[in-house]
Design a protein around this motif. Structure first.
Motif, PDB file in Angstrom:
ATOM      1  N   ARG A   5       5.541  13.643 -23.523  1.00  0.00           N
ATOM      2  CA  ARG A   5       4.415  13.043 -22.799  1.00  0.00           C
ATOM      3  C   ARG A   5       3.101  13.332 -23.530  1.00  0.00           C
ATOM      4  O   ARG A   5       2.987  14.321 -24.252  1.00  0.00           O
ATOM      5  CB  ARG A   5       4.358  13.615 -21.384  1.00  0.00           C
ATOM      6  CG  ARG A   5       5.601  13.273 -20.577  1.00  0.00           C
ATOM      7  CD  ARG A   5       5.572  13.898 -19.216  1.00  0.00           C
ATOM      8  NE  ARG A   5       5.454  15.350 -19.288  1.00  0.00           N
ATOM      9  CZ  ARG A   5       5.326  16.128 -18.223  1.00  0.00           C
ATOM     10  NH1 ARG A   5       5.286  15.608 -17.031  1.00  0.00           N
ATOM     11  NH2 ARG A   5       5.233  17.425 -18.353  1.00  0.00           N
ATOM     12  N   PRO A   6       2.081  12.454 -23.371  1.00  0.00           N
ATOM     13  CA  PRO A   6       0.816  12.678 -24.073  1.00  0.00           C
ATOM     14  C   PRO A   6       0.133  13.938 -23.579  1.00  0.00           C
ATOM     15  O   PRO A   6       0.315  14.335 -22.434  1.00  0.00           O
ATOM     16  CB  PRO A   6      -0.011  11.445 -23.708  1.00  0.00           C
ATOM     17  CG  PRO A   6       0.629  10.867 -22.500  1.00  0.00           C
ATOM     18  CD  PRO A   6       2.072  11.251 -22.531  1.00  0.00           C
ATOM     19  N   VAL A   8      -2.595  16.428 -22.071  1.00  0.00           N
ATOM     20  CA  VAL A   8      -3.285  16.137 -20.817  1.00  0.00           C
ATOM     21  C   VAL A   8      -4.644  15.479 -21.045  1.00  0.00           C
ATOM     22  O   VAL A   8      -5.086  14.657 -20.232  1.00  0.00           O
ATOM     23  CB  VAL A   8      -3.367  17.405 -19.937  1.00  0.00           C
ATOM     24  CG1 VAL A   8      -4.337  18.423 -20.516  1.00  0.00           C
ATOM     25  CG2 VAL A   8      -3.740  17.052 -18.508  1.00  0.00           C
ATOM     26  N   VAL A  11      -4.099  11.902 -21.043  1.00  0.00           N
ATOM     27  CA  VAL A  11      -3.787  11.426 -19.690  1.00  0.00           C
ATOM     28  C   VAL A  11      -5.082  11.232 -18.899  1.00  0.00           C
ATOM     29  O   VAL A  11      -5.287  10.215 -18.229  1.00  0.00           O
ATOM     30  CB  VAL A  11      -2.857  12.434 -18.967  1.00  0.00           C
ATOM     31  CG1 VAL A  11      -2.662  12.033 -17.513  1.00  0.00           C
ATOM     32  CG2 VAL A  11      -1.530  12.553 -19.697  1.00  0.00           C
ATOM     33  N   ALA A  14      -7.145   8.259 -20.131  1.00  0.00           N
ATOM     34  CA  ALA A  14      -6.581   6.964 -19.727  1.00  0.00           C
ATOM     35  C   ALA A  14      -6.834   6.648 -18.257  1.00  0.00           C
ATOM     36  O   ALA A  14      -6.579   5.523 -17.810  1.00  0.00           O
ATOM     37  CB  ALA A  14      -5.073   6.963 -19.999  1.00  0.00           C
ATOM     38  N   HIS A  15      -7.333   7.639 -17.505  1.00  0.00           N
ATOM     39  CA  HIS A  15      -7.523   7.430 -16.059  1.00  0.00           C
ATOM     40  C   HIS A  15      -8.956   7.683 -15.609  1.00  0.00           C
ATOM     41  O   HIS A  15      -9.201   7.981 -14.433  1.00  0.00           O
ATOM     42  CB  HIS A  15      -6.563   8.335 -15.278  1.00  0.00           C
ATOM     43  CG  HIS A  15      -5.135   7.940 -15.438  1.00  0.00           C
ATOM     44  ND1 HIS A  15      -4.367   8.359 -16.502  1.00  0.00           N
ATOM     45  CD2 HIS A  15      -4.351   7.133 -14.689  1.00  0.00           C
ATOM     46  CE1 HIS A  15      -3.159   7.839 -16.387  1.00  0.00           C
ATOM     47  NE2 HIS A  15      -3.115   7.097 -15.300  1.00  0.00           N
ATOM     48  N   LEU A  35      -7.547   8.301 -11.590  1.00  0.00           N
ATOM     49  CA  LEU A  35      -6.691   9.486 -11.740  1.00  0.00           C
ATOM     50  C   LEU A  35      -6.155   9.935 -10.375  1.00  0.00           C
ATOM     51  O   LEU A  35      -4.969  10.234 -10.227  1.00  0.00           O
ATOM     52  CB  LEU A  35      -7.488  10.609 -12.407  1.00  0.00           C
ATOM     53  CG  LEU A  35      -6.786  11.949 -12.573  1.00  0.00           C
ATOM     54  CD1 LEU A  35      -5.590  11.809 -13.515  1.00  0.00           C
ATOM     55  CD2 LEU A  35      -7.756  13.000 -13.106  1.00  0.00           C
ATOM     56  N   GLU A  40       1.629  10.577 -11.030  1.00  0.00           N
ATOM     57  CA  GLU A  40       2.167  11.299 -12.197  1.00  0.00           C
ATOM     58  C   GLU A  40       1.062  11.915 -13.029  1.00  0.00           C
ATOM     59  O   GLU A  40       1.150  13.072 -13.462  1.00  0.00           O
ATOM     60  CB  GLU A  40       2.983  10.345 -13.073  1.00  0.00           C
ATOM     61  CG  GLU A  40       4.451  10.366 -12.738  1.00  0.00           C
ATOM     62  CD  GLU A  40       5.262   9.578 -13.757  1.00  0.00           C
ATOM     63  OE1 GLU A  40       5.025   9.734 -14.961  1.00  0.00           O
ATOM     64  OE2 GLU A  40       6.125   8.803 -13.305  1.00  0.00           O
ATOM     65  N   ALA A  41       0.015  11.137 -13.281  1.00  0.00           N
ATOM     66  CA  ALA A  41      -1.112  11.642 -14.067  1.00  0.00           C
ATOM     67  C   ALA A  41      -1.805  12.785 -13.328  1.00  0.00           C
ATOM     68  O   ALA A  41      -2.162  13.813 -13.918  1.00  0.00           O
ATOM     69  CB  ALA A  41      -2.098  10.508 -14.336  1.00  0.00           C
ATOM     70  N   ARG A  44       0.108  15.912 -13.708  1.00  0.00           N
ATOM     71  CA  ARG A  44      -0.104  16.517 -15.031  1.00  0.00           C
ATOM     72  C   ARG A  44      -1.400  17.333 -15.054  1.00  0.00           C
ATOM     73  O   ARG A  44      -1.468  18.424 -15.625  1.00  0.00           O
ATOM     74  CB  ARG A  44      -0.190  15.437 -16.119  1.00  0.00           C
ATOM     75  CG  ARG A  44       1.104  14.761 -16.472  1.00  0.00           C
ATOM     76  CD  ARG A  44       2.093  15.657 -17.193  1.00  0.00           C
ATOM     77  NE  ARG A  44       1.539  16.319 -18.377  1.00  0.00           N
ATOM     78  CZ  ARG A  44       1.380  15.778 -19.573  1.00  0.00           C
ATOM     79  NH1 ARG A  44       1.735  14.530 -19.765  1.00  0.00           N
ATOM     80  NH2 ARG A  44       0.881  16.473 -20.577  1.00  0.00           N
TER      81      ARG A  44
END
Ligand SMILES: O=P(O)(O)OC[C@H]1O[C@H](OP(=O)(O)OP(=O)(O)O)[C@H](O)[C@@H]1O
Ligand SMILES: Nc1ncnc2[nH]cnc12
Length: 179
Positions: A5-6, A8, A11, A14-15, A35, A40-41, A44
Motif C-alpha cells: 500500500r502507498p 501514508v 494516502v 490523495a484525500h 479523508l 480505508e484511508a 491508515r
C-alpha cells in the motif's frame, strides 16, 4: 509479505481537497472531508497516528471542530479518553481560556478545569497545522489544567506558515507537509 500500500503521506495527499479563497480571499483551504469519508484511508491515517511515537498516552485532546474528528477517533484506537478543547462559551463549569490568531482570523478556546487528572500524559491532535496559533494556545491551556502534553500530531502541515517554529521545542509530527 511486503506492504504494497502507498505510504501514508500519499494516502493523505490523495484525500485532501484544496479550496481556493475559503473562508476568505487568498486562503487555500485544506479540506479533509474526503479523508474522513473514506474508511480505508482514514484507517491508515489513524494507524499511523497510533504508532506510539510519544510513548504512553493517558488521554487524547482535540480542538473543536475538526480536531474532534481526529482526536475522538484516535482516542478510540488508543483506548484512551478524549479531552475536548472547545471554542468559547460551549463548556459548562469552570474553564481556562486563551485567545489567539490563526491564518484567517482570531478565536478563543477553552478547557474545563478538572477535565484532566493531574500529570496525565495528553496527546494533542488536530487536522491541520498552519500558523500554530491554535496548537500553542491549546497546549498551554491543557498544561494549565494539569496535563503533561507529550506532543502535537496533525494530519496535514502547511509548512510555509511557520507553525512548527512557533511550537518551538514541543514535539510536532505531521503525516503530510505541504507548502
Ligand atoms: O495553525 P493555525 O493557524 O492555528 O490553524 C489551524 C487550525 O485552524 C483550523 O481550525 P478552525 O479554527 O478553522 O476551526 P474548525 O475546526 O471549527 O473549522 C484547524 O482545524 C486548526 O484547528
Ligand atoms: N489553509 C487552511 N486549511 C484548512 N485549515 C486551516 N486552518 C488554518 N489554515 C487552514
Amino acid at each position: 509479505m511486503a506492504d504494497a500500500r502507498p505510504p501514508v503521506a500519499g494516502v493523505v495527499a490523495a484525500h485532501v481537497r484544496d479550496v481556493p479563497d475559503f473562508p476568505q480571499p487568498g486562503v487555500v483551504f485544506k479540506d479533509l472531508t474526503p479523508l474522513f469519508v473514506a474508511p480505508e484511508a482514514w484507517d491508515r491515517v489513524l494507524t499511523a497516528l497510533a504508532d506510539g511515537r510519544h510513548g504512553e498516552v493517558d488521554l487524547v485532546a482535540g480542538v473543536e471542530a475538526r480536531g474532534f474528528v481526529v482526536g475522538a477517533a484516535l482516542a478510540r484506537v488508543l483506548g484512551t479518553g478524549f479531552v475536548p478543547v472547545r471554542k468559547a462559551g460551549k463548556l459548562p463549569g469552570d474553564v481556562v481560556a486563551a485567545t489567539y490568531g490563526l491564518e484567517y482570523g482570531e478565536a478563543t478556546i477553552e478547557v474545563q478545569t478538572g477535565a484532566v487528572p493531574d500529570g496525565s500524559r495528553v496527546l494533542l491532535v488536530d487536522d491541520v497545522l498552519a500558523t500554530g496559533g491554535t496548537a500553542v494556545a491549546a497546549w498551554d491551556l491543557l498544561e494549565r489544567v494539569g496535563a503533561r502534553v507529550v506532543g502535537f500530531d496533525v494530519v496535514v502541515e502547511l509548512g510555509l506558515l511557520g507553525g512548527r517554529d512557533r511550537l518551538g521545542v514541543r514535539p510536532v509530527r505531521s503525516l503530510l507537509t505541504v507548502g
